[in-house]
Each structure stands twice: as C-alpha cells, then as structure tokens.
Motif scaffolding. Structure first.
Motif, PDB file in Angstrom:
ATOM      1  N   GLY A   1       3.589   2.986  -3.533  1.00 50.90           N
ATOM      2  CA  GLY A   1       2.661   3.940  -2.947  1.00 50.90           C
ATOM      3  C   GLY A   1       3.422   4.956  -2.113  1.00 50.90           C
ATOM      4  N   SER A   2       2.975   6.203  -2.154  1.00 52.28           N
ATOM      5  CA  SER A   2       3.692   7.238  -1.421  1.00 52.28           C
ATOM      6  C   SER A   2       2.742   8.345  -0.994  1.00 52.28           C
ATOM      7  N   ASN A   3       3.154   9.086  -0.010  1.00 52.11           N
ATOM      8  CA  ASN A   3       2.515  10.329   0.392  1.00 52.11           C
ATOM      9  C   ASN A   3       3.596  11.157   1.080  1.00 52.11           C
ATOM     10  N   SER A   4       3.255  12.332   1.535  1.00 51.00           N
ATOM     11  CA  SER A   4       4.287  13.211   2.098  1.00 51.00           C
ATOM     12  C   SER A   4       4.898  12.631   3.373  1.00 51.00           C
ATOM     13  N   ALA A   5       4.127  11.946   4.184  1.00 55.78           N
ATOM     14  CA  ALA A   5       4.671  11.352   5.417  1.00 55.78           C
ATOM     15  C   ALA A   5       5.708  10.277   5.089  1.00 55.78           C
ATOM     16  N   LEU A   6       5.394   9.421   4.126  1.00 59.47           N
ATOM     17  CA  LEU A   6       6.346   8.377   3.730  1.00 59.47           C
ATOM     18  C   LEU A   6       7.568   8.993   3.061  1.00 59.47           C
ATOM     19  N   ALA A   7       7.359  10.054   2.286  1.00 58.63           N
ATOM     20  CA  ALA A   7       8.486  10.717   1.624  1.00 58.63           C
ATOM     21  C   ALA A   7       9.449  11.313   2.648  1.00 58.63           C
ATOM     22  N   ILE A   8       8.923  11.990   3.650  1.00 50.91           N
ATOM     23  CA  ILE A   8       9.771  12.600   4.678  1.00 50.91           C
ATOM     24  C   ILE A   8      10.480  11.518   5.495  1.00 50.91           C
ATOM     25  N   LEU A   9       9.765  10.458   5.833  1.00 51.01           N
ATOM     26  CA  LEU A   9      10.375   9.347   6.559  1.00 51.01           C
ATOM     27  C   LEU A   9      11.496   8.709   5.736  1.00 51.01           C
TER      28      LEU A   9
ATOM     29  N   LEU B   1      -2.767  -2.915   5.518  1.00 50.84           N
ATOM     30  CA  LEU B   1      -2.986  -2.567   4.108  1.00 50.84           C
ATOM     31  C   LEU B   1      -4.379  -2.017   3.813  1.00 50.84           C
ATOM     32  N   ASP B   2      -5.388  -2.727   4.178  1.00 53.48           N
ATOM     33  CA  ASP B   2      -6.753  -2.316   3.828  1.00 53.48           C
ATOM     34  C   ASP B   2      -7.491  -1.717   5.016  1.00 53.48           C
ATOM     35  N   SER B   3      -6.765  -0.960   5.830  1.00 49.65           N
ATOM     36  CA  SER B   3      -7.408  -0.362   6.994  1.00 49.65           C
ATOM     37  C   SER B   3      -7.282   1.157   6.946  1.00 49.65           C
ATOM     38  N   ASN B   4      -7.976   1.800   7.846  1.00 48.62           N
ATOM     39  CA  ASN B   4      -7.885   3.259   7.948  1.00 48.62           C
ATOM     40  C   ASN B   4      -6.582   3.710   8.598  1.00 48.62           C
ATOM     41  N   TYR B   5      -5.819   2.787   9.156  1.00 48.55           N
ATOM     42  CA  TYR B   5      -4.565   3.113   9.837  1.00 48.55           C
ATOM     43  C   TYR B   5      -3.365   3.104   8.890  1.00 48.55           C
ATOM     44  N   ASN B   6      -3.583   2.904   7.624  1.00 48.39           N
ATOM     45  CA  ASN B   6      -2.512   2.878   6.622  1.00 48.39           C
ATOM     46  C   ASN B   6      -2.153   4.319   6.236  1.00 48.39           C
ATOM     47  N   PHE B   7      -1.595   5.072   7.196  1.00 46.75           N
ATOM     48  CA  PHE B   7      -1.339   6.497   6.975  1.00 46.75           C
ATOM     49  C   PHE B   7      -0.110   6.750   6.106  1.00 46.75           C
ATOM     50  N   LEU B   8       0.683   5.721   5.820  1.00 45.97           N
ATOM     51  CA  LEU B   8       1.842   5.893   4.936  1.00 45.97           C
ATOM     52  C   LEU B   8       1.527   5.506   3.492  1.00 45.97           C
ATOM     53  N   ASN B   9       0.268   5.186   3.216  1.00 46.69           N
ATOM     54  CA  ASN B   9      -0.172   4.814   1.864  1.00 46.69           C
ATOM     55  C   ASN B   9       0.602   3.621   1.310  1.00 46.69           C
TER      56      ASN B   9
ATOM     57  N   GLY C   1       1.205  -0.025  -0.151  1.00 45.31           N
ATOM     58  CA  GLY C   1       0.551  -1.035  -0.964  1.00 45.31           C
ATOM     59  C   GLY C   1       1.350  -2.325  -0.811  1.00 45.31           C
ATOM     60  N   ILE C   2       0.909  -3.386  -1.436  1.00 42.69           N
ATOM     61  CA  ILE C   2       1.625  -4.660  -1.313  1.00 42.69           C
ATOM     62  C   ILE C   2       3.039  -4.534  -1.869  1.00 42.69           C
ATOM     63  N   GLN C   3       3.211  -3.689  -2.912  1.00 43.87           N
ATOM     64  CA  GLN C   3       4.551  -3.493  -3.462  1.00 43.87           C
ATOM     65  C   GLN C   3       5.473  -2.809  -2.441  1.00 43.87           C
ATOM     66  N   ASN C   4       4.926  -1.923  -1.615  1.00 42.45           N
ATOM     67  CA  ASN C   4       5.722  -1.294  -0.557  1.00 42.45           C
ATOM     68  C   ASN C   4       6.123  -2.326   0.494  1.00 42.45           C
ATOM     69  N   VAL C   5       5.210  -3.226   0.814  1.00 42.00           N
ATOM     70  CA  VAL C   5       5.505  -4.271   1.792  1.00 42.00           C
ATOM     71  C   VAL C   5       6.642  -5.154   1.276  1.00 42.00           C
ATOM     72  N   LEU C   6       6.542  -5.558   0.014  1.00 44.28           N
ATOM     73  CA  LEU C   6       7.597  -6.385  -0.579  1.00 44.28           C
ATOM     74  C   LEU C   6       8.919  -5.623  -0.635  1.00 44.28           C
ATOM     75  N   PHE C   7       8.844  -4.347  -0.982  1.00 44.54           N
ATOM     76  CA  PHE C   7      10.035  -3.503  -0.995  1.00 44.54           C
ATOM     77  C   PHE C   7      10.649  -3.426   0.407  1.00 44.54           C
ATOM     78  N   SER C   8       9.830  -3.280   1.409  1.00 42.84           N
ATOM     79  CA  SER C   8      10.304  -3.226   2.796  1.00 42.84           C
ATOM     80  C   SER C   8      11.040  -4.511   3.169  1.00 42.84           C
ATOM     81  N   PHE C   9      10.472  -5.653   2.782  1.00 47.22           N
ATOM     82  CA  PHE C   9      11.122  -6.933   3.062  1.00 47.22           C
ATOM     83  C   PHE C   9      12.468  -7.042   2.344  1.00 47.22           C
ATOM     84  N   VAL C  10      12.509  -6.673   1.077  1.00 49.85           N
ATOM     85  CA  VAL C  10      13.747  -6.786   0.294  1.00 49.85           C
ATOM     86  C   VAL C  10      14.821  -5.857   0.852  1.00 49.85           C
TER      87      VAL C  10
END
Length: 179
Positions: A62-70, A111-119, A121-130
């Motif tokens: 999952g991506s959006n411009s905020a996550l891309a810039i970060l 994940l399933d909240s309105n505060y998920n401004f970086l879009n 997903g569970i795959q991003n969470v797993l990627f973050s852990f790895v």
C-alpha cells in the motif's frame, strides 16, 4: 577475582569504541551493504509511489504520496550511512531497524482506522518487520555476540585489559622472534 568486581558499585566504565573503522575493515563492508540495499529498495519504492499517482499499491505494498516521500527520505539517509560507513552506518542501521519495528507495531494497530494516513496494509506491516529485522542484523553484525574474535574492535573495547594483555604478549613474541 575479576577486574569488574573490584570497581565500586556506583561507578560505570564507559566503553569507548573506535570512532572510525579503517575503510577496508570487513565490518564496515557489511554495514555499508545493509544500508545500501535497504536504501535502494526504499528509494525505488518511494519514486514508484510518487510516479504512480492515483494508484494505491506499489510493488504489492500500500502506498500514497506521504509514504512515498517518507520512503525516499529514509532511503537517502540510508545511502548517507552507506557512504559514511563504519560505526555511523552500523548505528544508523540499528536505529532505523528499531524505528521500522516500532512503525510495524504502530501501523498494525492503525490498520482499520481513520488514522492510517500512510495507507498501510498488512503487507506493509510485514514488510516493516522484515526490513527492521534486516537493518538490525546488518547493524549489529560483528558488534554483538558471544564469540567475537579478539581482533574485533568491539571485543577490544569491551575487554580492554585482555586486549592490552594480548597486545603485550604479541609484542613480546615478536621481540623474541626478532632476537
């Protein structure tokens, strides 16, 4: 009796590490490769995320411009660590590894909240852990462990008396062989 037992309980000896490993030191190569590989992937992910405006998925994440810039910013910082090498790259890898793990846990809760401004997903969470674990392994490689070789600068910093004794023994041996 061990020398650490002779110190008074309130005093702590500060470990001073070599601030700069030699450029050709094998540990520096590991820190540089780790920072470079992770930085390259994050840079590519961020650039593709910015180019794919309107898409919400890049490379299956999952991506959006905020996550891309970060991602671009973190990728550039990891490249700076790759260029610097040495203890800086090692410490940078460990710090970002911890931050990626914390980000994974934080975003797992969002994940399933309105505060998920970086879009995320569970795959991003797993990627973050790895990525966090990989960065920590790259950063800690040769720095921690029970079987560090005695020529390792981190072993020498933690065992200054033994390192000094080994150095004197090696000098004595070299003198006796030279005579």
């Amino acid at each position: 009796m061990a020398s650490h037992a002779l110190r008074s309980p309130g005093t702590r000896r500060r470990i001073r590490l070599d601030e700069h490993l030699p450029m050709d030191h094998r540990l520096s190569k590991v820190y540089r490769v780790g920072a470079g590989l992770m930085g390259l992937f994050l840079l590519a992910f961020g650039i593709l995320g910015l180019l794919g405006t309107g898409q919400h998925s890049v490379l299956g994440l999952g991506s959006n411009s905020a996550l891309a810039i970060l991602s671009i910013c973190v990728g550039v910082l990891l490249f700076v660590g790759m260029v610097a090498g040495g203890n800086f790259a090692s410490t940078l890898n460990m710090v970002f590894g911890i931050l990626f793990l914390l980000s994974g846990f934080l975003n797992l809760g969002l994940l399933d909240s309105n505060y998920n401004f970086l879009n995320f997903g569970i795959q991003n969470v797993l990627f973050s852990f790895v990525v966090g674990l990989l960065l920590m392994v790259f950063g800690m490689y040769g720095r921690v462990g029970s079987t560090l070789p005695h020529d390792n600068p981190y072993w020498r910093a933690r065992h200054p008396e033994a390192a000094e004794w080994e150095q004197r023994a090696a000098q004595d041996q070299a003198r006796s062989e030279g005579s």
